[in-house]
Structures are given as C-alpha cells and as structure tokens.
Motif scaffolding. Sequence first.
Motif, PDB file in Angstrom:
ATOM      1  N   ASP A  16       0.802  -1.221   0.000  1.00 17.76           N
ATOM      2  CA  ASP A  16       0.000   0.000   0.000  1.00 17.76           C
ATOM      3  C   ASP A  16       0.840   1.279   0.000  1.00 17.76           C
ATOM      4  OD1 ASP A  16      -2.214  -1.613   0.049  1.00 17.76           O
ATOM      5  OD2 ASP A  16      -2.648  -1.322   2.183  1.00 17.76           O
ATOM      6  N   HIS A  17       2.039   1.220   0.568  1.00 12.08           N
ATOM      7  CA  HIS A  17       2.783   2.460   0.793  1.00 12.08           C
ATOM      8  C   HIS A  17       4.166   2.507   0.151  1.00 12.08           C
ATOM      9  CE1 HIS A  17      -0.228   3.833   3.721  1.00 12.08           C
ATOM     10  NE2 HIS A  17      -0.253   2.591   4.162  1.00 12.08           N
ATOM     11  N   ALA A  18       4.724   1.351  -0.252  1.00  8.56           N
ATOM     12  CA  ALA A  18       6.100   1.383  -0.757  1.00  8.56           C
ATOM     13  C   ALA A  18       6.315   0.401  -1.900  1.00  8.56           C
ATOM     14  CB  ALA A  18       7.069   1.091   0.391  1.00  8.56           C
ATOM     15  N   TRP A  19       5.272   0.084  -2.613  1.00  2.00           N
ATOM     16  CA  TRP A  19       5.367  -0.923  -3.671  1.00  2.00           C
ATOM     17  C   TRP A  19       6.460  -0.554  -4.671  1.00  2.00           C
ATOM     18  CZ3 TRP A  19       4.060  -5.689  -3.971  1.00  2.00           C
ATOM     19  CH2 TRP A  19       3.891  -6.350  -5.190  1.00  2.00           C
ATOM     20  N   MET A  20       7.331  -1.522  -4.967  1.00  2.19           N
ATOM     21  CA  MET A  20       8.452  -1.383  -5.895  1.00  2.19           C
ATOM     22  C   MET A  20       9.622  -0.588  -5.321  1.00  2.19           C
ATOM     23  SD  MET A  20       7.691  -3.167  -8.620  1.00  2.19           S
ATOM     24  CE  MET A  20       8.782  -2.623  -9.926  1.00  2.19           C
ATOM     25  N   ASP A  31      12.744  -0.160  -2.445  1.00  2.00           N
ATOM     26  CA  ASP A  31      13.615  -1.122  -1.769  1.00  2.00           C
ATOM     27  C   ASP A  31      13.070  -1.499  -0.406  1.00  2.00           C
ATOM     28  OD1 ASP A  31      15.531  -1.528  -3.725  1.00  2.00           O
ATOM     29  OD2 ASP A  31      16.742   0.166  -3.089  1.00  2.00           O
ATOM     30  N   GLY A  32      12.444  -0.548   0.279  1.00  2.00           N
ATOM     31  CA  GLY A  32      11.945  -0.865   1.612  1.00  2.00           C
ATOM     32  C   GLY A  32      10.828   0.052   2.050  1.00  2.00           C
ATOM     33  N   LEU A  33      10.093  -0.397   3.053  1.00  2.00           N
ATOM     34  CA  LEU A  33       9.018   0.359   3.677  1.00  2.00           C
ATOM     35  C   LEU A  33       9.520   0.976   4.976  1.00  2.00           C
ATOM     36  CD1 LEU A  33       5.906   1.007   4.234  1.00  2.00           C
ATOM     37  CD2 LEU A  33       5.870  -1.206   5.427  1.00  2.00           C
ATOM     38  N   LEU A  34       9.111   2.207   5.246  1.00  2.00           N
ATOM     39  CA  LEU A  34       9.339   2.833   6.551  1.00  2.00           C
ATOM     40  C   LEU A  34       8.096   2.543   7.387  1.00  2.00           C
ATOM     41  CD1 LEU A  34      10.853   6.240   5.369  1.00  2.00           C
ATOM     42  CD2 LEU A  34      12.043   4.122   5.987  1.00  2.00           C
ATOM     43  N   PRO A  35       8.195   1.643   8.368  1.00  2.00           N
ATOM     44  CA  PRO A  35       6.998   1.074   8.989  1.00  2.00           C
ATOM     45  C   PRO A  35       6.270   1.985   9.977  1.00  2.00           C
ATOM     46  CG  PRO A  35       8.968   0.200  10.023  1.00  2.00           C
ATOM     47  CD  PRO A  35       9.438   1.040   8.882  1.00  2.00           C
ATOM     48  N   LEU A  36       6.891   3.087  10.382  1.00  2.00           N
ATOM     49  CA  LEU A  36       6.208   4.011  11.292  1.00  2.00           C
ATOM     50  C   LEU A  36       5.510   5.127  10.523  1.00  2.00           C
ATOM     51  CD1 LEU A  36       8.842   4.404  14.168  1.00  2.00           C
ATOM     52  CD2 LEU A  36       6.994   2.739  13.948  1.00  2.00           C
ATOM     53  N   SER A  37       6.189   5.670   9.525  1.00  2.00           N
ATOM     54  CA  SER A  37       5.640   6.796   8.766  1.00  2.00           C
ATOM     55  C   SER A  37       4.877   6.361   7.525  1.00  2.00           C
ATOM     56  CB  SER A  37       6.768   7.739   8.355  1.00  2.00           C
ATOM     57  OG  SER A  37       7.687   7.065   7.499  1.00  2.00           O
ATOM     58  N   GLY A  49       6.462   5.620   4.819  1.00  2.00           N
ATOM     59  CA  GLY A  49       7.254   6.127   3.710  1.00  2.00           C
ATOM     60  C   GLY A  49       7.998   5.027   2.972  1.00  2.00           C
ATOM     61  N   ARG A  50       8.810   5.450   2.001  1.00  2.00           N
ATOM     62  CA  ARG A  50       9.573   4.540   1.156  1.00  2.00           C
ATOM     63  C   ARG A  50      11.060   4.822   1.342  1.00  2.00           C
ATOM     64  NH1 ARG A  50       6.476   3.399  -3.641  1.00  2.00           N
ATOM     65  NH2 ARG A  50       8.370   3.453  -4.900  1.00  2.00           N
ATOM     66  N   LYS A  51      11.899   3.794   1.106  1.00  2.00           N
ATOM     67  CA  LYS A  51      13.344   4.028   1.113  1.00  2.00           C
ATOM     68  C   LYS A  51      13.984   3.275  -0.047  1.00  2.00           C
ATOM     69  CE  LYS A  51      14.990   0.311   4.191  1.00  2.00           C
ATOM     70  NZ  LYS A  51      15.821   0.010   5.375  1.00  2.00           N
ATOM     71  N   GLN A  52      15.070   3.844  -0.537  1.00  2.00           N
ATOM     72  CA  GLN A  52      15.845   3.221  -1.600  1.00  2.00           C
ATOM     73  C   GLN A  52      17.245   2.934  -1.063  1.00  2.00           C
ATOM     74  OE1 GLN A  52      13.466   2.397  -3.396  1.00  2.00           O
ATOM     75  NE2 GLN A  52      13.752   3.341  -5.406  1.00  2.00           N
ATOM     76  N   GLN A  53      17.768   1.735  -1.357  1.00  2.00           N
ATOM     77  CA  GLN A  53      19.072   1.338  -0.850  1.00  2.00           C
ATOM     78  C   GLN A  53      20.009   0.858  -1.963  1.00  2.00           C
ATOM     79  OE1 GLN A  53      17.047  -1.420   2.036  1.00  2.00           O
ATOM     80  NE2 GLN A  53      18.836  -0.916   3.286  1.00  2.00           N
ATOM     81  N   PHE A  54      19.555  -0.062  -2.766  1.00  2.00           N
ATOM     82  CA  PHE A  54      20.440  -0.794  -3.668  1.00  2.00           C
ATOM     83  C   PHE A  54      20.044  -0.547  -5.123  1.00  2.00           C
ATOM     84  CE2 PHE A  54      19.750  -3.427   0.215  1.00  2.00           C
ATOM     85  CZ  PHE A  54      20.961  -3.151   0.835  1.00  2.00           C
ATOM     86  N   CYS A  55      20.366   0.631  -5.622  1.00  2.00           N
ATOM     87  CA  CYS A  55      20.090   0.982  -7.010  1.00  2.00           C
ATOM     88  C   CYS A  55      18.599   0.994  -7.335  1.00  2.00           C
ATOM     89  CB  CYS A  55      20.821   0.050  -7.974  1.00  2.00           C
ATOM     90  SG  CYS A  55      22.612   0.072  -7.808  1.00  2.00           S
TER      91      CYS A  55
END
Length: 565
Positions: A68-72, A74-80, A82-88
């Motif tokens: 629902d919040h971070a599809w595609m 690298d990762g989900l920010l589980p409190l906010s 939000g989305r995060k990108q790590q590995f390209c």
Amino acid sequence: MSWSTTPQLRWLRPLLALFAVFLLLQILMPRSTYTQIQHNFNGRYLAQPERQNAVKREFLHAWTGYQDHAWMADGLLPLSGGRKQQFCGWSATLVDALDTLIIMDLNDEFQDALNATLTIDFLESIEGCEVNLFESTIRYLGGLMAAYELSNDARVLPKLIELGDMLHTAFHTSNGLPCTHCKLLEKDLDIKPTEDAILADVGSIYLEFARLSQITGDDKYIETVDHVSQVFAQVQNDSSIPGLWPEIISPAAIGGDRTDFARKSTRFALGALSDSAYEYLVKTHLLMGKTRDVYESMWKRASREIKRFLLFRAYIPNANEKDVIFPGIASRTFGDSEAMLETRTEHLACFAGGMFAMASRIFGDPEDFYIGEAITNGCVWAYQNSPTGIMPETFTLLPCTNTTQCEWSDSCWQDQSNRPEHCMNGNCEQFKFPPGFLQVSDASYKLRPEAIESVFIMWRMTGDEYWREVGWTMFESIIEHTRSAFGHAALLSTMEIYDRDAYEKGLMVRKVLARQMDDMESFWFAETLKYFYLLFSDPDLISLDDWVLNTEAHPFRLTESVRGF
C-alpha cells in the motif's frame, strides 16, 4: 587344541585380521554416522498450524503495508508509511520476499510480486549507481534463483541471467577478484579489484554463482567461483592467525609482488564483517563437494582456529545447566605469540550455532554439533535475559576463568563487573544492565534473523520440541515490541522499555514497550519470518537434506551427483 590351529578354521584368520583393522580404523578416524542432516522424523506430520498462521498473519500485515505504501521501493518505513531506496532502486523487498510468498502458500501475492519483479530493468537502472556486489548477490540473485527453483516459472530464468551477467562483470578485473562497490557496465570503465574489502563481501559469493552455473549450464560463473576459492585457500595461512582471514582483506593484492591480501587487519571474528565467509565454506561444500574439496579443507583449517581463538564461556545467570558459548573478537599482531580476545558478541554471530551443527553432520565431527548447540544456547540466553525478551545487537560479557560453565554468584558478579556509567541519548546516569550483560554497546534490534536461524536448524537436526518452544517465545517477544501501524519496526533499544502507544488489532493501545525506529529491512521477509514459519512447519518443507539456504535464507536445490553430503 585352540581354534586358531584347527586346519578347518585356519581360513578365517586373515578375514578376522582384516576385520580387526577395520574396527581400529573406525575408532581412530572421525567419521559421520549420519546419512542425512535432518533428524529422522519417521514420516510424522509435525506442522503446528496455529503458530504457522500466526507467523503468516504478521507477514501479511507487513506485506500489506509494503504493497500500500512502498510498492516497488527497496523498503518500507513502517512508522511513517514512507519509502526508502538502498540498492540501485531494484525493489529489494519485492525480490527478497518472492520465495517466502511461495513457502507460505500465498499464491496470489506471489504472482503479483513476480509480475512486478519482471518489470525491473537491472541494466537500464544501473546508470550512475554504485553496485553493492555482496547485497545484490545474496538478496537479488539469491531471491530470483530461489523463486525460480520453487516456482519453475520459465519467465524468471531470463531475468536471473540478466542480473547474473551484470553482477559477473564485477569480476572482470586484472586478477579476477571483484570490485565490491562499483559502477558496472559504464563505457570505458576500468573495473579494478577493491583495495580494502570486507571479508564477507568477497568470501560470500560462491553459493549463488555456483548454483547459477548449475541451472544455466554456463560454466563462466563457476569458473569465477573456483578462482576466488583457490585464492582464499592459498592465503589462508598468511594472516596473523593462520587458518583465519581477518575482517578486512585486499583483493587488489593478488597478482604481482604484493603479499598483503590477508594482512590488512589483525582482527578476527564471526560477526558483521566476516560472518558468511565462513558459513559459505560449509554450504558451498554441501552444494558441490563431490567435485571440489577446497571448501572442506578450508573449513577444517578455519574451524580449528575458530574453536581455539574466537569462542568463550561467560559468567552469566540462568544458564539452566546448559553449556553456553559465545563468539568473541580476537586480535593478534604479527610476531606476537598470544592473541587478545575481546568478549564482545553480536547478534549477527548467532548464525554460527547452525553453521557448526550442520558442519558436524557434513564433515563427521561430533564435537562441532555440541559447539553449535552451545552457541545457540548463548543466543537464547541473551533473548531470555533482556528486558524485552530480545537480544541486543552487540554486548560484552565477563569471561569464565575456567574451561567449563562457571556457576553464578550475585556477590561475585557485583565484585567482578564494576560496570561504568552508561550514556543513553546524551543523558549519563548509572544504567543497570541485567545481570550477565557487562556492557551493551549497541542495544538496538534490527529485525535480525541469525538467532532464530540457529534455533530452526537445531530443531530440524534434533527433533527436540524444546527448540520450537524457545522459538515461539522469541517470536512473541519480537512481535510484541516491533509491530507498528504499517509493518514491523526496528528497535532503538532492547534494554529499555517505556509506556508508549502500540498498534494492535487495528487499535492504538497503551503498553510498556521498547522504542521503535522507522526502518524495516527486506530480510525481515526473506529471513526472519521465513525461519519462524519453517520452525513450525512440517520438516519436509524445505528439508535441509534437499536444499541449502544462502545467507539471506534463499533455498537452492541440491543435486545428487555433485552435492557434498
């Protein structure tokens, strides 16, 4: 008249002599009495559906948050949320979770995730990105490989080859050793081997590339693996603790007149910088040991020195009359006869319990099983004796002065511990750690899987329900403290608990819990929840006799003609 001089029985004498020699060899030579890694469960159905479903519910809770919040991403920010990108930006969580979706029989979710994965263009999106070879190999290449192995979906194979070929260019260097963090495939780029590399970043690529050759029939990947393994074998005695490789190595030192590949550091450990380099000696032998003996020889040399220099018993309460061992950190400068052992241990090193236990079956050394069990006991102790029921990331223990488990004494602990002031968030005060924890340098919990990994392996190898009960308690503690509105959050400290609002069954309730951080790594799906699910599953699901799991818990199928056990 004795039977030995009776003419009619004289023909037995040479046979009896040979039999006596055979018995003597059985006594003198270490030899495995096992023909399988897993305990013989005699075909009993041993799944625990209620616990399995509890694990699956938590997986779906976090997976829904990701969808629902971070599809595609690298990762989900589980409190906010939000989305995060790590590995390209290659959708780490998506790829890392593919095989767990299959194992948990979440077929609709798997198809959605696979369809999305097939849209990732690894080559197009690489421009300007510095590729982390280790993380990309264990998470992405391993994740795609396991999804292909488990689903038999032909659409995965081209994507697997696309990624494998791109990562393989990291080895297109002057000496065949990799650039561990490089911008790959750029025009006119001169790829050079890394000067100062983390041991695990170079020593943990055998399994994935070897299996890729087995699947595709293309030998170029396994030839790369063979070269790297031969280099590691050749320099294994060059370090200040011969038989072990230090935490930092130099791939660039191979070739020419340099001899400092294994001399960049004088620290040795099983934790963050080293871990899977030793794990892969056991697992790669399991994958293809009938065709290569280098991994067995490296393991036997390394394990001997690990037992000699890195393991210790600690002065701890509530050991429950079990033998308990912890992995520490050893340092020895060149020319010194003695090594210094720092009795600081890490959650990351908890994998070593399962590693030694499996090695005991594969290489026929019963002592290694008891070492593996004792290391796992140490990690279980750290879970059971922290305020949250969760092991901290890094902590220091008071070592036992004798070679057996020392008995606890409150008064002796007070005299010996002499604990210093502890500063938490800039507020310095006398912070009383639970008895047994001498110091906690990193009290966080990053949703790590290593302890439950070894608990799972101990259950599969012994059939002892004790390990499932221990694992269930660990699971309940972890979920209690990490569950958040959008997923499961890493913890700032496992050593402190506060009144805070918690998300439970769609409602916010007030509980005494640890403080959370807005982070949820992809290995929460790939490893931690998978190991919990498999612990409560029937032992035929991803049997350790048929599969080998990479360091990100992605299962690769063993091939009878080449497997090492």
